[in-house]
Design a protein around this motif. Structure first.
Motif, short mmCIF file in Angstrom:
data_model
loop_
_atom_site.label_atom_id
_atom_site.label_comp_id
_atom_site.label_asym_id
_atom_site.label_seq_id
_atom_site.Cartn_x
_atom_site.Cartn_y
_atom_site.Cartn_z
N ASP A 101 -5.61 5.27 6.78
CA ASP A 101 -6.54 5.39 5.65
C ASP A 101 -5.70 5.20 4.39
O ASP A 101 -4.65 5.82 4.24
CB ASP A 101 -7.20 6.76 5.68
CG ASP A 101 -8.27 6.92 4.63
OD1 ASP A 101 -8.77 5.90 4.13
OD2 ASP A 101 -8.60 8.08 4.29
N CYS A 102 -6.17 4.33 3.48
CA CYS A 102 -5.37 4.06 2.27
C CYS A 102 -6.26 3.72 1.09
O CYS A 102 -7.42 3.36 1.23
CB CYS A 102 -4.39 2.93 2.53
SG CYS A 102 -5.18 1.37 2.94
N LYS A 103 -5.65 3.86 -0.10
CA LYS A 103 -6.30 3.47 -1.36
C LYS A 103 -5.56 2.26 -1.90
O LYS A 103 -4.34 2.22 -1.92
CB LYS A 103 -6.22 4.59 -2.39
CG LYS A 103 -7.15 5.73 -2.16
CD LYS A 103 -7.05 6.71 -3.31
CE LYS A 103 -7.99 7.87 -3.09
NZ LYS A 103 -7.89 8.85 -4.17
N GLY A 150 -10.19 -0.81 -3.49
CA GLY A 150 -10.99 0.30 -3.00
C GLY A 150 -10.28 1.08 -1.90
O GLY A 150 -9.09 0.90 -1.66
N ASN A 151 -11.03 1.93 -1.22
CA ASN A 151 -10.49 2.71 -0.10
C ASN A 151 -10.77 1.96 1.20
O ASN A 151 -11.89 1.48 1.41
CB ASN A 151 -11.16 4.08 -0.04
CG ASN A 151 -10.86 4.90 -1.26
OD1 ASN A 151 -9.88 4.65 -1.96
ND2 ASN A 151 -11.70 5.88 -1.53
N ASP A 165 -6.17 -1.21 -4.99
CA ASP A 165 -6.91 -1.58 -6.20
C ASP A 165 -8.34 -2.01 -5.87
O ASP A 165 -9.26 -1.79 -6.64
CB ASP A 165 -6.19 -2.70 -6.95
CG ASP A 165 -4.86 -2.25 -7.52
OD1 ASP A 165 -4.70 -1.02 -7.73
OD2 ASP A 165 -3.99 -3.10 -7.74
N VAL A 168 0.87 -1.18 0.00
CA VAL A 168 0.00 0.00 0.00
C VAL A 168 0.90 1.23 0.00
O VAL A 168 1.76 1.37 0.87
CB VAL A 168 -0.91 0.02 1.25
CG1 VAL A 168 -1.82 1.22 1.21
CG2 VAL A 168 -1.71 -1.26 1.35
#
Length: 113
Positions: free
Chosen positions: A95-97, A101-102, A99, A82
């Protein structure tokens, strides 16, 4: 005005020192004096990964465990990298993005790269 803080539970100012603690005479709540002194020095909470490394905004991390996504059939696999995380307050600190989703993740399931 005295340097004795107001009660954090009932917010009344009828407090007094008793040994290592402050005591509220109105509600009976006790809290340590050291906690009040430490709160002024440290404004931000330190978030650490599973190995004890301090995380910061923009760091890259790797999942150390398969994580099932609540309410979905999706599973985040171990070893997933990530990039550029964001630290937030609360129970889930990261909090992360990705592939998929969030997501909001707990730092104890992450390892800094």
């Amino acid at each position: 005005m005295s340097a004795i803080p107001a009660c954090p539970q009932c917010t009344l100012e009828n407090t007094y020192p008793d040994g290592e603690n402050y005591v509220c005479a109105d509600c009976g709540y006790e809290w340590p004096m050291a906690e009040v002194a430490g709160a002024d020095e440290d404004d931000e909470a330190v978030v650490k990964d599973a190995n004890g490394n301090v995380l910061a905004n923009g760091d890259s991390v790797v999942l150390i465990k398969d994580l099932k996504v609540k309410g979905s059939s999706t599973t985040l696999k171990v070893g997933t990298k990530v990039k550029s995380i964001r630290l937030v307050g609360g129970d889930h600190e990261v909090d992360c993005k990705m592939d998929a989703g969030n997501f909001m993740l707990k730092a104890c399931y992450l390892r800094k790269v």
